[in-house]
Enzyme design. Structure first.
Site, PDB file in Angstrom:
ATOM      1  N   GLN A 191      37.368  33.818  56.765  1.00  0.00           N
ATOM      2  CA  GLN A 191      37.318  34.572  55.515  1.00  0.00           C
ATOM      3  C   GLN A 191      36.547  33.790  54.457  1.00  0.00           C
ATOM      4  O   GLN A 191      36.774  32.600  54.252  1.00  0.00           O
ATOM      5  CB  GLN A 191      38.752  34.883  55.038  1.00  0.00           C
ATOM      6  N   LYS A 231      43.662  43.107  57.031  1.00  0.00           N
ATOM      7  CA  LYS A 231      43.075  43.056  58.374  1.00  0.00           C
ATOM      8  C   LYS A 231      44.182  42.893  59.429  1.00  0.00           C
ATOM      9  O   LYS A 231      44.164  43.549  60.468  1.00  0.00           O
ATOM     10  CB  LYS A 231      42.034  41.926  58.464  1.00  0.00           C
ATOM     11  N   ASP A 267      32.276  39.495  62.566  1.00  0.00           N
ATOM     12  CA  ASP A 267      31.788  39.729  61.197  1.00  0.00           C
ATOM     13  C   ASP A 267      30.279  39.977  61.204  1.00  0.00           C
ATOM     14  O   ASP A 267      29.717  40.404  60.193  1.00  0.00           O
ATOM     15  CB  ASP A 267      32.046  38.488  60.329  1.00  0.00           C
TER      16      ASP A 267
END
Ligand code: GUN
Length: 293
Positions: free
Chosen positions: A96, A52, A119
């Site tokens: 994460q 990312k 997200d």
């Protein structure tokens, strides 16, 4: 059988986004800024976050990586989230997953400002998505929609069988594909570990989306001739023949399935790279105040 090349499509989309970022920079004097919180040293999570960060560099975003020990307390993690929520230069951030066992994941998801939740995990974004309102779409389902579009794979009227009901893939992709929209209008069956006679259900799918997290779970006998097969699984399995001693495989037994289907995504190089572009596009939308104006 045609291979769906997620790596190539994600490169095309990143290159196009890079141009858009140059325009954005000219217009605003700043660049979009994505942050990621990484807790502990799970090797897979480190690799995903590394991808990312590299992708941010590629398209010209600024990125910030907040690394925390796996002994971090819930309160310390909440403090870090608060700082990112309040930092006016951060357009979006992710925490994460998975998190260590002592962390209450729901509390973390709820603490992220929905306007920065690139997200798309916060219930506000999930609810907006489910009602067809502007929302940050979870990155993997978003990436799957982009792949289907790029390959002109029609979903309207098709029977899609999704295998796996996770909050971040199976459930949202089922909702998105069944919605009244250009990228939806499908008839969706959401199958899972308690589904009775699963092979027979999967065999009815014109499009099969495998997101159950079990290596090689979908086999040739479960796939209708000419079906489209989208493999979301990323599983590391032992492989004595490889230098590292392991390799990545999907939830689909690729070698047995590939002959009978019309399209299939490989692992690696299928859905995985599309997840990253989904996240970047959400961050760019946030920088442009496209979802929440
Ligand atoms: N872990 C596996 N996939 C994801 C994802 O899309 N976002 C986050 N934050 N964690 C993940």
């Amino acid at each position: 059988m045609k291979l769906i090349d997620g790596k190539a499509v994600s490169e095309e989309l990143k290159n196009s986004l890079k141009q858009d970022v140059l325009e954005y920079k000219k217009k605003t004097g700043r660049v979009p800024h994505l942050a990621a919180i990484l807790v502990g040293d799970n090797p897979a999570s480190k690799a995903y976050v590394g991808n990312k960060v590299r992708a941010c560099e590629h398209v010209g975003f600024r990125s910030t990586l907040v690394k925390l020990e796996d002994t971090v307390s819930q309160e310390q993690l909440m403090d870090e989230i608060k700082k990112l929520n309040e930092d006016p230069d951060i357009d979006g951030f992710i925490v994460q997953l998975p998190l260590p066992k002592h962390i209450i994941e729901n509390q973390v998801t709820l603490a992220i400002d929905p306007k920065k939740d690139v997200d798309g995990f916060h219930p506000v974004n999930f609810g907006r998505m489910a009602q067809g309102m502007p929302a940050f779409l979870p990155a993997t389902p978003y990436g799957i929609l982009l792949l289907l579009k790029r390959y002109n794979i029609e979903t309207a009227g098709k029977h899609v069988v999704v295998v796996g009901r996770s909050n971040i893939v199976g459930t949202p992709i089922s909702i998105l594909l069944s919605r009244k929209s250009r990228s939806g209008d499908a008839t969706v069956t959401l199958a899972h570990s308690r589904t009775r006679d699963l092979p027979n259900i999967v065999r009815q799918g014109d499009i099969v989306i495998a997101a159950i997290g079990i290596p090689g779970f979908i086999t040739e006998d479960m796939i209708k001739q000419g079906a489209v097969v989208i493999d979301v699984g990323i599983n590391r399995v032992e492989d004595e023949g490889s230098l590292s001693g392991s390799r990545l495989v999907g939830d689909v037994d690729f070698e047995s399935v590939k002959g009978g289907c019309s399209y299939i995504t490989p692992v690696p190089g299928g859905v995985g790279p599309m997840t990253v572009i989904g996240l970047l596009l959400n961050t760019f939308k946030s920088a442009n105040k496209e979802i929440y104006s």
